[in-house]
Each structure stands twice: as C-alpha cells, then as structure tokens.
Write a protein that holds these residues in place. Structure first.
Motif, PDB file in Angstrom:
ATOM      1  N   PHE A   1       0.852  -1.184   0.000  1.00 46.24           N
ATOM      2  CA  PHE A   1       0.000   0.000   0.000  1.00 46.24           C
ATOM      3  C   PHE A   1       0.888   1.235   0.000  1.00 46.24           C
ATOM      4  CE2 PHE A   1       0.444   1.433   4.429  1.00 46.24           C
ATOM      5  CZ  PHE A   1       0.961   0.299   5.036  1.00 46.24           C
ATOM      6  N   THR A   2       0.293   2.376  -0.273  1.00 45.20           N
ATOM      7  CA  THR A   2       1.043   3.628  -0.346  1.00 45.20           C
ATOM      8  C   THR A   2       1.146   4.228   1.040  1.00 45.20           C
ATOM      9  OG1 THR A   2       0.195   4.014  -2.573  1.00 45.20           O
ATOM     10  CG2 THR A   2       1.177   5.894  -1.406  1.00 45.20           C
ATOM     11  N   LEU A   3       2.346   4.203   1.602  1.00 47.94           N
ATOM     12  CA  LEU A   3       2.541   4.656   2.967  1.00 47.94           C
ATOM     13  C   LEU A   3       2.124   6.112   3.153  1.00 47.94           C
ATOM     14  CD1 LEU A   3       3.630   3.779   5.746  1.00 47.94           C
ATOM     15  CD2 LEU A   3       5.839   4.721   5.050  1.00 47.94           C
ATOM     16  N   ASP A   4       2.284   6.927   2.088  1.00 47.15           N
ATOM     17  CA  ASP A   4       1.951   8.352   2.182  1.00 47.15           C
ATOM     18  C   ASP A   4       0.527   8.584   2.676  1.00 47.15           C
ATOM     19  OD1 ASP A   4       3.890   9.676  -0.540  1.00 47.15           O
ATOM     20  OD2 ASP A   4       3.903   7.641   0.245  1.00 47.15           O
ATOM     21  N   ASP A   5      -0.389   7.672   2.340  1.00 44.41           N
ATOM     22  CA  ASP A   5      -1.808   7.860   2.651  1.00 44.41           C
ATOM     23  C   ASP A   5      -2.196   7.370   4.034  1.00 44.41           C
ATOM     24  OD1 ASP A   5      -2.789   6.987  -0.732  1.00 44.41           O
ATOM     25  OD2 ASP A   5      -2.272   8.931   0.151  1.00 44.41           O
ATOM     26  N   TYR A   6      -1.242   6.827   4.771  1.00 40.22           N
ATOM     27  CA  TYR A   6      -1.582   6.169   6.028  1.00 40.22           C
ATOM     28  C   TYR A   6      -0.868   6.765   7.222  1.00 40.22           C
ATOM     29  CZ  TYR A   6      -4.252   2.536   3.761  1.00 40.22           C
ATOM     30  OH  TYR A   6      -5.216   1.868   3.074  1.00 40.22           O
ATOM     31  N   ALA A   7      -1.588   6.828   8.321  1.00 42.99           N
ATOM     32  CA  ALA A   7      -0.977   7.100   9.610  1.00 42.99           C
ATOM     33  C   ALA A   7      -0.400   5.787  10.139  1.00 42.99           C
ATOM     34  CB  ALA A   7      -2.017   7.630  10.590  1.00 42.99           C
ATOM     35  N   ILE A   8       0.711   5.889  10.824  1.00 42.35           N
ATOM     36  CA  ILE A   8       1.343   4.706  11.399  1.00 42.35           C
ATOM     37  C   ILE A   8       1.476   4.880  12.903  1.00 42.35           C
ATOM     38  CG2 ILE A   8       3.394   3.258  11.470  1.00 42.35           C
ATOM     39  CD1 ILE A   8       1.913   3.019   8.852  1.00 42.35           C
ATOM     40  N   GLY A   9       1.037   3.869  13.602  1.00 41.41           N
ATOM     41  CA  GLY A   9       1.143   3.900  15.059  1.00 41.41           C
ATOM     42  C   GLY A   9       2.053   2.798  15.569  1.00 41.41           C
ATOM     43  N   TRP A  10       2.671   3.074  16.710  1.00 39.67           N
ATOM     44  CA  TRP A  10       3.430   2.059  17.429  1.00 39.67           C
ATOM     45  C   TRP A  10       2.675   1.721  18.706  1.00 39.67           C
ATOM     46  CZ3 TRP A  10       7.516  -0.706  15.803  1.00 39.67           C
ATOM     47  CH2 TRP A  10       8.255  -0.221  14.721  1.00 39.67           C
ATOM     48  N   PHE A  11       2.558   0.443  18.971  1.00 40.37           N
ATOM     49  CA  PHE A  11       1.898  -0.058  20.164  1.00 40.37           C
ATOM     50  C   PHE A  11       2.846  -1.034  20.854  1.00 40.37           C
ATOM     51  CE2 PHE A  11      -2.420   1.428  19.204  1.00 40.37           C
ATOM     52  CZ  PHE A  11      -2.273   1.754  17.863  1.00 40.37           C
ATOM     53  N   ARG A  12       2.563  -1.324  22.098  1.00 41.72           N
ATOM     54  CA  ARG A  12       3.387  -2.311  22.794  1.00 41.72           C
ATOM     55  C   ARG A  12       2.545  -3.096  23.783  1.00 41.72           C
ATOM     56  NH1 ARG A  12       7.249   1.672  26.506  1.00 41.72           N
ATOM     57  NH2 ARG A  12       5.628   2.332  28.012  1.00 41.72           N
ATOM     58  N   GLN A  13       3.008  -4.311  24.055  1.00 42.19           N
ATOM     59  CA  GLN A  13       2.354  -5.135  25.062  1.00 42.19           C
ATOM     60  C   GLN A  13       3.434  -5.774  25.913  1.00 42.19           C
ATOM     61  OE1 GLN A  13      -0.480  -8.006  23.605  1.00 42.19           O
ATOM     62  NE2 GLN A  13      -1.440  -8.181  25.629  1.00 42.19           N
ATOM     63  N   GLY A  14       3.501  -5.339  27.153  1.00 42.34           N
ATOM     64  CA  GLY A  14       4.474  -5.874  28.090  1.00 42.34           C
ATOM     65  C   GLY A  14       3.975  -7.155  28.742  1.00 42.34           C
ATOM     66  N   PRO A  15       4.855  -7.890  29.412  1.00 45.38           N
ATOM     67  CA  PRO A  15       4.449  -9.139  30.063  1.00 45.38           C
ATOM     68  C   PRO A  15       3.349  -8.900  31.088  1.00 45.38           C
ATOM     69  CG  PRO A  15       6.717  -8.547  30.618  1.00 45.38           C
ATOM     70  CD  PRO A  15       6.285  -7.594  29.587  1.00 45.38           C
ATOM     71  N   GLY A  16       2.238  -9.601  30.925  1.00 46.48           N
ATOM     72  CA  GLY A  16       1.121  -9.473  31.849  1.00 46.48           C
ATOM     73  C   GLY A  16       0.349  -8.182  31.732  1.00 46.48           C
ATOM     74  N   LYS A  17       0.602  -7.424  30.665  1.00 41.49           N
ATOM     75  CA  LYS A  17      -0.071  -6.139  30.515  1.00 41.49           C
ATOM     76  C   LYS A  17      -0.938  -6.120  29.262  1.00 41.49           C
ATOM     77  CE  LYS A  17       3.725  -3.533  32.652  1.00 41.49           C
ATOM     78  NZ  LYS A  17       4.703  -2.420  32.446  1.00 41.49           N
ATOM     79  N   GLU A  18      -1.847  -5.164  29.214  1.00 41.73           N
ATOM     80  CA  GLU A  18      -2.646  -4.984  28.015  1.00 41.73           C
ATOM     81  C   GLU A  18      -1.854  -4.175  26.981  1.00 41.73           C
ATOM     82  OE1 GLU A  18      -7.123  -5.016  30.001  1.00 41.73           O
ATOM     83  OE2 GLU A  18      -6.403  -3.253  28.916  1.00 41.73           O
ATOM     84  N   ARG A  19      -2.238  -4.308  25.750  1.00 41.46           N
ATOM     85  CA  ARG A  19      -1.598  -3.529  24.692  1.00 41.46           C
ATOM     86  C   ARG A  19      -1.912  -2.047  24.888  1.00 41.46           C
ATOM     87  NH1 ARG A  19      -3.376  -5.291  18.993  1.00 41.46           N
ATOM     88  NH2 ARG A  19      -5.182  -3.978  19.476  1.00 41.46           N
ATOM     89  N   GLU A  20      -0.906  -1.209  24.677  1.00 42.85           N
ATOM     90  CA  GLU A  20      -1.099   0.226  24.818  1.00 42.85           C
ATOM     91  C   GLU A  20      -0.492   0.956  23.635  1.00 42.85           C
ATOM     92  OE1 GLU A  20       1.019   2.018  28.062  1.00 42.85           O
ATOM     93  OE2 GLU A  20       2.835   0.852  27.717  1.00 42.85           O
ATOM     94  N   GLY A  21      -1.057   2.100  23.332  1.00 40.57           N
ATOM     95  CA  GLY A  21      -0.517   2.941  22.278  1.00 40.57           C
ATOM     96  C   GLY A  21       0.714   3.678  22.772  1.00 40.57           C
ATOM     97  N   VAL A  22       1.742   3.731  21.954  1.00 37.33           N
ATOM     98  CA  VAL A  22       2.998   4.387  22.315  1.00 37.33           C
ATOM     99  C   VAL A  22       3.148   5.709  21.571  1.00 37.33           C
ATOM    100  CG1 VAL A  22       5.511   4.192  22.238  1.00 37.33           C
ATOM    101  CG2 VAL A  22       4.112   2.183  22.808  1.00 37.33           C
ATOM    102  N   SER A  23       2.946   5.661  20.270  1.00 34.65           N
ATOM    103  CA  SER A  23       3.146   6.852  19.455  1.00 34.65           C
ATOM    104  C   SER A  23       2.431   6.671  18.133  1.00 34.65           C
ATOM    105  CB  SER A  23       4.650   7.069  19.218  1.00 34.65           C
ATOM    106  OG  SER A  23       4.883   8.259  18.479  1.00 34.65           O
ATOM    107  N   CYS A  24       2.175   7.801  17.463  1.00 36.51           N
ATOM    108  CA  CYS A  24       1.537   7.732  16.159  1.00 36.51           C
ATOM    109  C   CYS A  24       1.950   8.947  15.339  1.00 36.51           C
ATOM    110  CB  CYS A  24       0.019   7.679  16.302  1.00 36.51           C
ATOM    111  SG  CYS A  24      -0.837   7.299  14.763  1.00 36.51           S
TER     112      CYS A  24
END
Length: 119
Positions: free
Chosen positions: A27-50
């Motif tokens: 896909f064309t990256l120019d048209d998309y926002a990209i986010g980084w998420f993380r999931q630590g041990p025993g934790k729920e997934r959380e948004g880090v940056s976008c």
C-alpha cells in the motif's frame, strides 16, 4: 498484499537506545498514519506513538514523551521509532499498525518485535 514488518528490537541495558523500523508494503505509505503499540508481560496492549499521513502530526503516550521519537520516510516506505533512555518498564513486544490518513482505529498490523530492557 498489505504487510507491515517490524525490526530493530533486542536486548538493551537501562539508559540505552534502540531504533525500531516498520517497513510497509502492498500500500502507499503516504496515505496512512502509522502507530506504534506495545504489550508488556502481563499487561494490556497500549498505544505508544503515532504519526499522521498528511501533516506528519505526532502523538506520544505520556510514559514515553521526551524519550521516544517517531518519524517517517515515505520514499523508503518506512516508519521509525527512536527510543532513548530506555527503562525496564519499556520491555514489551512492539507492534506497528496502519490507519488510513489519521491516527484512529488501525486497519493493518505487524507481527511485532521484542524489546527487552535489562541489566
């Protein structure tokens, strides 16, 4: 075929740095926002940056502000997450994801890369 592939994870000591990459294809990256998420041990997934598509607006979780920097290189179809002053609590599997135009609900996800911060 849409694909997001993360790389750059590994073991780093507290206070160290890593740069994660998210390579996009199908896909064309120019048209998309990209986010980084993380999931630590025993934790729920959380948004880090976008980073949005149009103006490159950036967003950070409070826990990483001042330490992490997100950037994009549309010519290389790649988004980066520079992580400095890493802490043990940053240990997690980091995922990148794509949403059309804005940092909203993500449409595509990568499989993740593991970051371990430990002495």
């Amino acid at each position: 075929q849409v694909q997001l592939v993360e790389s750059g994870g590994g073991l780093v000591q507290p206070g160290g740095s890593l740069r994660l990459s998210c390579a996009a294809s199908g896909f064309t990256l120019d048209d998309y926002a990209i986010g980084w998420f993380r999931q630590g041990p025993g934790k729920e997934r959380e948004g880090v940056s976008c980073i949005s598509s149009s103006y490159g607006s950036t967003y950070y979780a409070d826990s990483v502000k001042g330490r992490f920097t997100i950037s994009r290189d549309n010519a290389k179809n790649t988004v980066y997450l520079q992580m400095n002053s890493l802490k043990p609590e940053d240990t997690a599997v980091y995922y990148c994801a794509a949403a059309y135009k804005y940092c909203s609900e993500m449409d595509y996800w990568g499989k993740g890369t593991l970051v371990t911060v430990s002495s």
